[in-house]
Design an enzyme around this catalytic site. Sequence first.
Site, mmCIF file in Angstrom:
data_model
loop_
_atom_site.group_PDB
_atom_site.id
_atom_site.type_symbol
_atom_site.label_atom_id
_atom_site.label_comp_id
_atom_site.label_asym_id
_atom_site.label_seq_id
_atom_site.Cartn_x
_atom_site.Cartn_y
_atom_site.Cartn_z
ATOM 1 N N GLU A 23 107.433 32.375 -51.124
ATOM 2 C CA GLU A 23 106.585 31.260 -51.491
ATOM 3 C C GLU A 23 105.533 31.690 -52.506
ATOM 4 O OE1 GLU A 23 106.705 28.323 -47.682
ATOM 5 O OE2 GLU A 23 105.477 30.098 -47.474
ATOM 6 N N CYS A 83 99.008 31.940 -56.915
ATOM 7 C CA CYS A 83 99.032 32.938 -55.846
ATOM 8 C C CYS A 83 100.491 33.339 -55.656
ATOM 9 C CB CYS A 83 98.462 32.311 -54.573
ATOM 10 S SG CYS A 83 98.581 33.368 -53.124
ATOM 11 N N CYS A 129 106.457 40.896 -44.819
ATOM 12 C CA CYS A 129 105.425 41.928 -44.931
ATOM 13 C C CYS A 129 105.537 42.859 -43.731
ATOM 14 C CB CYS A 129 104.039 41.272 -44.934
ATOM 15 S SG CYS A 129 102.681 42.437 -45.251
ATOM 16 N N CYS A 133 99.444 42.314 -39.555
ATOM 17 C CA CYS A 133 98.090 41.839 -39.243
ATOM 18 C C CYS A 133 98.181 40.721 -38.209
ATOM 19 C CB CYS A 133 97.389 41.364 -40.509
ATOM 20 S SG CYS A 133 97.205 42.696 -41.712
ATOM 21 N N CYS A 164 98.026 36.808 -39.294
ATOM 22 C CA CYS A 164 98.748 36.342 -40.480
ATOM 23 C C CYS A 164 100.164 35.911 -40.132
ATOM 24 C CB CYS A 164 98.797 37.462 -41.523
ATOM 25 S SG CYS A 164 99.640 36.965 -43.042
ATOM 26 N N GLY A 209 103.385 39.479 -48.596
ATOM 27 C CA GLY A 209 103.584 40.900 -48.867
ATOM 28 C C GLY A 209 102.317 41.663 -49.150
ATOM 29 N N GLU A 210 102.476 42.980 -49.125
ATOM 30 C CA GLU A 210 101.368 43.889 -49.402
ATOM 31 C C GLU A 210 101.672 44.561 -50.756
ATOM 32 O OE1 GLU A 210 98.321 44.932 -48.588
ATOM 33 O OE2 GLU A 210 98.654 46.437 -50.135
ATOM 34 N N SER A 252 95.068 41.924 -54.032
ATOM 35 C CA SER A 252 94.473 41.968 -52.698
ATOM 36 C C SER A 252 95.297 42.891 -51.815
ATOM 37 C CB SER A 252 94.448 40.548 -52.111
ATOM 38 O OG SER A 252 93.960 40.575 -50.790
ATOM 39 N N SER A 286 91.134 43.665 -48.028
ATOM 40 C CA SER A 286 91.126 42.891 -46.788
ATOM 41 C C SER A 286 90.494 43.740 -45.700
ATOM 42 C CB SER A 286 92.563 42.504 -46.417
ATOM 43 O OG SER A 286 93.035 41.526 -47.312
ATOM 44 N N LEU A 287 89.212 43.513 -45.447
ATOM 45 C CA LEU A 287 88.479 44.386 -44.518
ATOM 46 C C LEU A 287 88.575 43.870 -43.074
ATOM 47 C CD1 LEU A 287 86.941 47.020 -45.057
ATOM 48 C CD2 LEU A 287 84.831 45.723 -44.768
ATOM 49 N N ASN A 344 92.594 30.475 -40.801
ATOM 50 C CA ASN A 344 93.483 29.327 -40.762
ATOM 51 C C ASN A 344 94.354 29.501 -39.535
ATOM 52 O OD1 ASN A 344 92.688 27.979 -43.233
ATOM 53 N ND2 ASN A 344 93.552 29.761 -44.273
ATOM 54 N N CYS A 404 95.659 30.621 -47.028
ATOM 55 C CA CYS A 404 95.769 32.058 -46.745
ATOM 56 C C CYS A 404 96.435 32.315 -45.404
ATOM 57 C CB CYS A 404 94.391 32.698 -46.670
ATOM 58 S SG CYS A 404 93.531 32.693 -48.213
HETATM 59 N N1 SAH Z 1 98.640 41.833 -48.115
HETATM 60 C C1 SAH Z 1 97.528 41.519 -48.940
HETATM 61 C C2 SAH Z 1 97.619 40.186 -49.639
HETATM 62 C C3 SAH Z 1 98.073 38.955 -48.864
HETATM 63 S S1 SAH Z 1 97.009 38.029 -47.867
HETATM 64 C C4 SAH Z 1 96.234 41.617 -48.151
HETATM 65 O O1 SAH Z 1 96.300 41.777 -46.941
HETATM 66 O O2 SAH Z 1 95.172 41.604 -48.742
HETATM 67 C C5 SAH Z 1 95.679 37.375 -48.710
HETATM 68 C C6 SAH Z 1 94.453 37.209 -47.781
HETATM 69 O O3 SAH Z 1 94.654 36.197 -46.779
HETATM 70 C C7 SAH Z 1 94.147 38.487 -47.033
HETATM 71 O O4 SAH Z 1 92.777 38.782 -47.065
HETATM 72 C C8 SAH Z 1 94.582 38.127 -45.634
HETATM 73 O O5 SAH Z 1 93.978 38.938 -44.701
HETATM 74 C C9 SAH Z 1 94.203 36.667 -45.546
HETATM 75 N N2 SAH Z 1 94.803 35.982 -44.407
HETATM 76 C C10 SAH Z 1 95.965 36.288 -43.784
HETATM 77 N N3 SAH Z 1 96.162 35.442 -42.755
HETATM 78 C C11 SAH Z 1 95.137 34.592 -42.717
HETATM 79 C C12 SAH Z 1 94.803 33.473 -41.883
HETATM 80 N N4 SAH Z 1 95.575 33.072 -40.872
HETATM 81 N N5 SAH Z 1 93.648 32.820 -42.160
HETATM 82 C C13 SAH Z 1 92.869 33.195 -43.179
HETATM 83 N N6 SAH Z 1 93.147 34.221 -44.004
HETATM 84 C C14 SAH Z 1 94.260 34.920 -43.771
#
Ligand code: SAH
Length: 367
Positions: free
Chosen positions: A99, A112, A119, A123, A126, A168-169, A200, A223-224, A299, A342
Amino acid sequence: MRWDDVAGATRDLAELELSELEGALTPSGIEPYRAKQIYRWIHRRAVLDWAQMTDLAKRHRTALAEAFHLSTPNIAARDRSSDGTEKFLFELADGRRIEAVYIPKSPADTFCVSTQVGCAMQCSFCLTAKMGLERNLTAGEIVGQVRLLRSELGLLEQPINIVLMGMGEPLHNYDATMRALRILTCPDGAAVSPRRVTLSTVGIVPALARLADEPVMPNLAISLHGTTDEQRTSLVPVNRRYPLAELLAACRAFPLKRRNRITFEYVLIRGVNDSVADARRLAGLLTGLRAKVNVIPLNAAPGIPHERPTAAQIDRFGKALADCHVTVSIRKSRGRDIRAACGQLLVETGQQSPGQRLAGMLGATDG
Ligand code: SAH
């Protein structure tokens, strides 16, 4: 193995850099100076077919068709949100699906895009994580998302922002991602300014060190999401391998252009990482870094074991950060009604249906 690594498959023109294209044309009897012309057709005018390269002699087009293919994803579905955000479902040559999202005027038009099918980072908050990693995208497939969005949306001329925040990462598919960035930013092609590209990442430390030496330097977003190792590991498991101290040291060592800053993304999750103490700890971690924090209120989705904080809790967290003199923005969620926001990208169809896998995980019977 890549899908096109099969015997007899031709080279994918969509993933060649200009200098490579110059060399690759010679065996087909096409003069190297035509490389720029062809490159512009592919990346600036975003054509999908040789036949559209109208200022190229017929024999050259035939020679191209014999020696190469031009991979372009197919649009399998397109959803438009009430806020103008559009989610594109792309089908790749091997039938797998990814997507990409178009977010208009945010403030610039932003694409985006995905770097992997699924991935591997797992996390906890996600949805894409639920797919697992199916495979890496090729550079041609990463660039192809931009080519297709530009031509479909009629955005060939205006500047666009690109965020590598889809599925993906990106640093887990390092070489293809960097190749795609070189192609996208090449002045003879799509000519996207590197200042308009944001990568990111969860923060794969050795890859960050490599990135620091790249000629094409995107903006960096980390992504902290957590302020102690225990908390961050429970949300972003890769933290076990690259803990906070190492990650932040890599960020401190990262070369930044004048006035540029690293963005730290922080998914705000109710009762998990949204306290005032977390905000203060976060500010402490970032001391001395040229940083800004982008708070992303979670989200929520079925299968995600977390809740979104209330508006008051989100405010309280943002204010606590600002009180510690941290530059903070709260990300406004776009496209939530079409699940384009996101962490909401999840492909539910296809052969190894991640939807079915997800349904299995959730204990549902009809995935
Ligand atoms: N893998 C990369 C890029 C993809 S995600 C990364 O982790 O940075 C892009 C952003 O969306 C990241 O900061 C991720 O942590 C965030 N994200 C993932 N799931 C989410 C959710 N359910 N709600 C809000 N942000 C989310």
